[in-house]
Design a protein around this motif. Sequence first.
Motif, mmCIF file in Angstrom:
data_model
loop_
_atom_site.group_PDB
_atom_site.id
_atom_site.type_symbol
_atom_site.label_atom_id
_atom_site.label_comp_id
_atom_site.label_asym_id
_atom_site.label_seq_id
_atom_site.Cartn_x
_atom_site.Cartn_y
_atom_site.Cartn_z
ATOM 1 N N LYS A 56 35.030 -41.581 -2.772
ATOM 2 C CA LYS A 56 36.684 -40.726 -2.822
ATOM 3 C C LYS A 56 37.109 -41.641 -2.161
ATOM 4 N N LYS A 57 37.412 -42.537 -1.481
ATOM 5 C CA LYS A 57 38.477 -43.127 -0.912
ATOM 6 C C LYS A 57 38.803 -44.317 -1.950
ATOM 7 N N ILE A 58 37.552 -45.231 -2.339
ATOM 8 C CA ILE A 58 37.831 -45.833 -3.703
ATOM 9 C C ILE A 58 38.651 -44.854 -4.849
ATOM 10 N N GLY A 59 38.203 -43.949 -5.184
ATOM 11 C CA GLY A 59 38.927 -42.805 -7.083
ATOM 12 C C GLY A 59 40.273 -42.768 -6.062
ATOM 13 N N GLN A 60 40.314 -41.690 -4.846
ATOM 14 C CA GLN A 60 42.052 -42.152 -4.506
ATOM 15 C C GLN A 60 43.311 -43.734 -4.762
ATOM 16 N N ASP A 61 42.346 -44.856 -4.027
ATOM 17 C CA ASP A 61 42.538 -45.988 -4.703
ATOM 18 C C ASP A 61 43.457 -46.000 -5.793
ATOM 19 N N ILE A 62 43.093 -46.150 -6.852
ATOM 20 C CA ILE A 62 42.633 -46.104 -8.591
ATOM 21 C C ILE A 62 44.147 -45.438 -8.627
ATOM 22 N N LEU A 63 43.517 -44.346 -8.375
ATOM 23 C CA LEU A 63 44.563 -42.942 -8.541
ATOM 24 C C LEU A 63 46.034 -43.716 -7.875
ATOM 25 N N SER A 64 46.405 -43.873 -6.713
ATOM 26 C CA SER A 64 47.442 -44.795 -6.788
ATOM 27 C C SER A 64 47.716 -45.796 -7.474
ATOM 28 N N GLY A 65 46.961 -46.836 -8.302
ATOM 29 C CA GLY A 65 46.996 -47.555 -8.866
ATOM 30 C C GLY A 65 46.696 -49.110 -8.025
ATOM 31 N N GLN A 66 45.877 -48.676 -6.752
ATOM 32 C CA GLN A 66 44.932 -50.125 -6.204
ATOM 33 C C GLN A 66 43.539 -49.884 -6.758
ATOM 34 N N PHE A 67 43.395 -51.422 -7.616
ATOM 35 C CA PHE A 67 42.400 -51.555 -8.183
ATOM 36 C C PHE A 67 41.663 -53.028 -7.045
ATOM 37 N N ASN A 68 41.073 -52.328 -6.264
ATOM 38 C CA ASN A 68 40.179 -53.075 -5.387
ATOM 39 C C ASN A 68 38.668 -53.256 -5.501
ATOM 40 N N TYR A 69 38.227 -55.291 -5.555
ATOM 41 C CA TYR A 69 36.682 -55.496 -5.409
ATOM 42 C C TYR A 69 36.973 -56.561 -5.464
ATOM 43 N N SER A 70 35.683 -56.500 -4.687
ATOM 44 C CA SER A 70 34.988 -57.655 -3.388
ATOM 45 C C SER A 70 36.476 -58.114 -2.629
ATOM 46 N N GLY A 71 36.747 -57.149 -1.963
ATOM 47 C CA GLY A 71 37.821 -58.495 -1.159
ATOM 48 C C GLY A 71 38.825 -58.284 -1.516
ATOM 49 N N GLN A 72 39.347 -59.023 -3.574
ATOM 50 C CA GLN A 72 39.964 -59.009 -4.367
ATOM 51 C C GLN A 72 41.072 -57.615 -4.748
ATOM 52 N N SER A 73 42.333 -57.781 -5.449
ATOM 53 C CA SER A 73 43.453 -56.776 -5.344
ATOM 54 C C SER A 73 44.074 -57.057 -6.621
ATOM 55 N N VAL A 74 44.614 -55.442 -7.279
ATOM 56 C CA VAL A 74 45.696 -55.748 -8.459
ATOM 57 C C VAL A 74 46.193 -54.873 -7.991
ATOM 58 N N ASP A 75 47.692 -54.019 -7.389
ATOM 59 C CA ASP A 75 47.789 -52.850 -6.952
ATOM 60 C C ASP A 75 49.247 -53.019 -8.160
ATOM 61 N N VAL A 76 49.246 -51.992 -9.603
ATOM 62 C CA VAL A 76 50.083 -51.382 -10.752
ATOM 63 C C VAL A 76 50.555 -50.507 -10.552
ATOM 64 N N GLY A 77 51.171 -49.465 -8.854
ATOM 65 C CA GLY A 77 51.086 -48.216 -8.994
ATOM 66 C C GLY A 77 50.717 -47.082 -9.506
ATOM 67 N N SER A 78 51.117 -46.110 -8.983
ATOM 68 C CA SER A 78 50.711 -44.913 -9.913
ATOM 69 C C SER A 78 51.083 -45.265 -11.737
ATOM 70 N N GLN A 79 51.937 -45.435 -11.780
ATOM 71 C CA GLN A 79 51.586 -45.250 -13.446
ATOM 72 C C GLN A 79 51.670 -46.729 -13.961
ATOM 73 N N GLY A 80 51.232 -47.610 -13.406
ATOM 74 C CA GLY A 80 50.804 -48.710 -13.995
ATOM 75 C C GLY A 80 50.033 -48.899 -14.506
ATOM 76 N N ASP A 81 49.885 -50.067 -15.580
ATOM 77 C CA ASP A 81 48.496 -50.908 -16.386
ATOM 78 C C ASP A 81 47.759 -52.090 -15.701
ATOM 79 N N PRO A 82 46.797 -52.037 -15.321
ATOM 80 C CA PRO A 82 46.157 -53.468 -15.363
ATOM 81 C C PRO A 82 45.964 -54.074 -15.834
ATOM 82 N N TRP A 83 46.001 -53.582 -16.999
ATOM 83 C CA TRP A 83 45.003 -54.743 -18.271
ATOM 84 C C TRP A 83 45.914 -55.434 -18.753
ATOM 85 N N THR A 84 46.944 -55.363 -18.624
ATOM 86 C CA THR A 84 47.983 -56.891 -18.819
ATOM 87 C C THR A 84 48.730 -57.920 -17.343
#
Length: 586
Positions: A56-84
């Motif tokens: 659930k913690k990971i899910g809430q982070d993704i919902l807010s736009g934070q994609f965290n994996y293996s100590g690396q992170s991309v923050d695109v905001g709650s409406q952002g797009d991580p694909w570009t």
Amino acid sequence: MSTVRISTPRLFFRAVSGKLKSLRSGLTEPLRPMRLRAGRPGAFHVMTPGYHYGDKKIGQDILSGQFNYSGQSVDVGSQGDPWTVNMPSVSYAAWLHSFTWMNDLLSVGPKAKGKVEEKAAAIRLRGLVDNWITHYGQWNNFNWDTAILTPRLWYWMVHWSPVLSSDNASAKAATRRAIVMRQMKYLRQHYKPLPSSFLKLQAAATLTLFGARLTEKSDGYLARGLDWLDDEIEKQILPDGGHISRNPETTLNCLDVLLTLDLLLADRGVEGSRTLSRAIDRMVPMVAFFCHGDGALACFQGGGPNDANRISTILQAAPGEAKPFAYGHHTKYQRLAAGQTILILDGGTTPPVGYDTEAHLAPLALEISTDLGRLLVNCGWNESQALGWRRPIRSSAAHSTLTLDSSSPGQLLPKNWMSKYWGEAVLKEAGPVKAQHKEQEAGIWVESTHSGYVPSTGLAHRRRLFMSTDGMDIRGEDSLYVPLGHSPLSREERPFDIRFHFHPDVRVSLSQDQSSALIVHKGQAGWRFRTDGGPLTLEDSVYLGEGHKPVKCQQLVISGRALSDNDGEGRTNRVRWSFRRLENRH
């Protein structure tokens, strides 16, 4: 004169079997299909997953736009797009495009803020899928690789109802279905060249599930997928329920896929094969067999602990009783369980060619857990760790076992052109290994041996174990001896180390005489370790079973020098040790 077994046949078999291309490690570069017409299938059948798990913690982070994996992170905001945005690494990009995080995102709600938050997670997921389709739905050389495409399609199909089909009549839903069809056709085209592995089993299950989802003509997806799946089950799932790689985590992943598929097919009113249902029946107790006292898996042969909640959810959803047994006749693991203590021993050798790219060279390694969690461990692994650690933790020194001549009883392919084609495979197997299990009134006995060091040193390793009926007394004996029918290769002494790696929750204090140690588990339970060998030293170690960085821990090491012409009964070649639980201090 003893016969020295060489490893050439392992590589020769690879070459002549025609598997050279399919056994490459890492991500391959897929060829773009000449013709791949997607078509526009009608609405898919509604099929609801039989169970669900996620962080659930990971899910809430993704919902807010934070994609965290293996100590690396991309923050695109709650409406952002991580694909570009630029990806931190190739492994991060593979994780993101595989959509394995879907379970985590969809675990947000309804337990938290009810239907509102659950709906927000579903809306967010649909937006992420639609944006992915906009950028990569037609073709991309990286994320259409079967290693990424297969799990993506699997999770899309599992969660299609109601998440991705909630607006079935819309143009976006029609586009989703068309792009799914396009990817499925590509997967079917590239299925047969895949090496027999968990990925191929998941691919067959994905094609099967897609066929069951189709409301129009299935083009043979369902029937052909079931046939392919049966073939992979026969190849990969052993009669005792373990995976042929001997990797506990891979066994769990296979059970997850097969059980999810079986429940979805039942929801659709489609009967799966007998091979599928029988495999599930075998695998349930096998997964329970691998579980420690904390509910997570033992760390052997490339597998990590995994999430205890996920394991519990899968076992509860499975039919029958998840009752562990004492000995895996085909996976060759031993389980000693008494009172609140569990000991798991790796009593097997290197898995077959093609399933050995994560295999460890540490026969007779063991782990111990109690009611407080893990006590004795191997260095462990989980997929969030840096890949640079993958090779070192496959050595015998990274396990709670004996190491002779500062080397492992086996050999990995060197890092050269060979490993580029065959992957991180095993050049020389760590075995053969034999083990016997006996249960008596006094307790449980296991005697095990392996001959992995015989070709290089002339000595075999024997490990004897005993656990009392209350689980509070564990005794072991490690010896090095010249096997019957073999002659000593020399008369020189061979240095050896017997290592005992402890979990980071354990604190060890060495006695002044270097023959015993006090072990404190989570500040509550104490154990006394004793040995008649030595010297006994306390050294640093690392644990990689949790988090994305190695965690510092401790290890006890018994060092000695063995005679090369000994029967294993002399003090130079035999070491006895014991763990005895002390009375609670509280």
